[in-house]
Design a protein around this motif. Structure first.
Motif, short mmCIF file in Angstrom:
data_model
loop_
_atom_site.label_atom_id
_atom_site.label_comp_id
_atom_site.label_asym_id
_atom_site.label_seq_id
_atom_site.Cartn_x
_atom_site.Cartn_y
_atom_site.Cartn_z
N PHE A 132 -4.62 11.11 14.61
CA PHE A 132 -4.75 12.13 15.66
C PHE A 132 -4.53 13.49 15.03
O PHE A 132 -3.53 13.71 14.34
CB PHE A 132 -3.73 11.88 16.77
CG PHE A 132 -3.81 12.90 17.88
CD1 PHE A 132 -4.84 12.86 18.79
CD2 PHE A 132 -2.84 13.89 18.00
CE1 PHE A 132 -4.93 13.80 19.82
CE2 PHE A 132 -2.91 14.82 19.02
CZ PHE A 132 -3.95 14.77 19.93
N LEU B 263 -4.92 11.61 24.85
CA LEU B 263 -5.72 11.48 23.63
C LEU B 263 -4.84 11.05 22.45
O LEU B 263 -5.22 10.19 21.66
CB LEU B 263 -6.45 12.78 23.32
CG LEU B 263 -7.60 13.12 24.28
CD1 LEU B 263 -8.02 14.58 24.14
CD2 LEU B 263 -8.78 12.19 24.05
N LEU C 215 -9.33 11.10 15.51
CA LEU C 215 -9.55 11.73 16.81
C LEU C 215 -9.08 13.17 16.66
O LEU C 215 -7.89 13.43 16.51
CB LEU C 215 -8.78 11.00 17.92
CG LEU C 215 -8.87 11.60 19.32
CD1 LEU C 215 -10.30 11.79 19.77
CD2 LEU C 215 -8.11 10.72 20.30
N ALA D 295 -5.20 7.52 20.35
CA ALA D 295 -5.33 7.44 18.89
C ALA D 295 -4.32 6.45 18.31
O ALA D 295 -4.65 5.64 17.45
CB ALA D 295 -5.16 8.82 18.26
N ALA E 191 -14.19 7.78 23.94
CA ALA E 191 -13.44 7.96 22.69
C ALA E 191 -12.88 6.63 22.21
O ALA E 191 -12.98 6.30 21.02
CB ALA E 191 -12.32 8.98 22.90
N ARG E 192 -12.32 5.85 23.11
CA ARG E 192 -11.77 4.54 22.74
C ARG E 192 -12.84 3.67 22.10
O ARG E 192 -12.65 3.09 21.03
CB ARG E 192 -11.18 3.83 23.96
CG ARG E 192 -10.71 2.40 23.66
CD ARG E 192 -10.16 1.71 24.89
NE ARG E 192 -8.98 2.37 25.39
CZ ARG E 192 -7.75 2.21 24.88
NH1 ARG E 192 -7.56 1.41 23.85
NH2 ARG E 192 -6.73 2.84 25.41
N ASP F 60 -15.26 8.58 13.78
CA ASP F 60 -14.51 9.77 14.20
C ASP F 60 -15.02 10.29 15.54
O ASP F 60 -16.20 10.13 15.87
CB ASP F 60 -14.66 10.89 13.17
CG ASP F 60 -13.96 10.61 11.86
OD1 ASP F 60 -13.30 9.56 11.72
OD2 ASP F 60 -14.08 11.45 10.95
N VAL F 61 -14.10 10.95 16.26
CA VAL F 61 -14.44 11.60 17.52
C VAL F 61 -13.84 13.00 17.47
O VAL F 61 -12.65 13.17 17.19
CB VAL F 61 -13.88 10.83 18.74
CG1 VAL F 61 -14.15 11.58 20.03
CG2 VAL F 61 -14.44 9.41 18.79
N SER G 94 -5.80 5.15 14.94
CA SER G 94 -6.61 6.26 14.43
C SER G 94 -5.70 7.44 14.12
O SER G 94 -4.61 7.57 14.69
CB SER G 94 -7.65 6.68 15.47
OG SER G 94 -8.54 5.63 15.74
N LEU H 90 -13.86 5.10 18.59
CA LEU H 90 -12.80 4.94 17.59
C LEU H 90 -12.64 3.47 17.20
O LEU H 90 -12.47 3.15 16.01
CB LEU H 90 -11.47 5.50 18.12
CG LEU H 90 -11.41 7.02 18.27
CD1 LEU H 90 -10.21 7.41 19.12
CD2 LEU H 90 -11.39 7.71 16.92
#
Length: 188
Positions: A99, A88, A4, A92, A63-64, A72-73, A97, A67
């Motif tokens: 960050f 955010l 992220l 992550a 985003a959730r 990737d975001v 993920s 991911l």
């Protein structure tokens, strides 16, 4: 591990261009431009605060989902308050993920010149909308104030990494961004 990547910076610093470039180089990565999401909401210019809140909520959910699917975001977004950056970052961590918070900066004079050029061309809807929104008041003064608020917020975000937006050298700036993303991924 999916990443992220938050690309923060003043208007016209190249955040969206860098995010689109990242996505074009990383299959199935998502460029999650919250300004674009906001512009999809009916009447957002007349209800900018409510539309901004709704767009941020939608963006977090998007985003959730992405991911969790292992992709990737990249989020190109001007942030002057810590709340969204913190949300955010927490997201992550929750979805395991990496960050990466990157500030794409440029000096205020360059920012004003770039914003004036960009809004004169108004090739993208978010540029037209941003110009209209800023045009309601003293737009140039608003831009300088926005950058100052961002800098104050970033004082409390010591893990944010910085790159300088190079005039006429998107490739060079992009290489700097990639280096920071790779370094963060190696630490995870």
């Amino acid at each position: 591990m999916p990443r992220l990547i938050v690309l923060n910076g003043p208007p016209a610093s190249g955040k969206s261009s860098l995010a689109r470039r990242y996505v074009s180089d990383h299959p199935l990565a998502l460029c999650l431009d919250i300004d674009v999401v906001r512009s999809l909401l009916g009447g957002w210019l007349d209800r900018s605060d409510a539309a901004g809140s709704a767009a941020r909520t939608l963006a977090l959910a998007m985003a959730r989902t992405h991911l969790e699917a292992g992709h990737d975001v990249a989020v190109p977004q001007f942030l002057a308050r810590p709340q969204l950056a913190e949300q955010l970052e927490s997201l992550a961590l929750e979805v395991h993920s990496t960050f990466v918070e990157i500030v794409v900066d440029l000096d205020p004079e360059q920012m004003l010149e770039r914003f004036a050029r960009r809004t004169a061309e108004r090739e993208r809807i978010e540029h037209r909308d941003a110009a209209d929104l800023l045009g309601r008041n003293d737009g140039l003064r608003d831009l300088v104030d926005m950058r100052q608020r961002m800098m104050a917020m970033l004082a409390g975000r010591p893990r944010a990494r910085w790159v300088t937006s190079r005039e006429g050298d998107l490739d060079g700036t992009y290489r700097d961004v990639l280096a920071l993303v790779e370094a963060a991924s190696a630490r995870s």
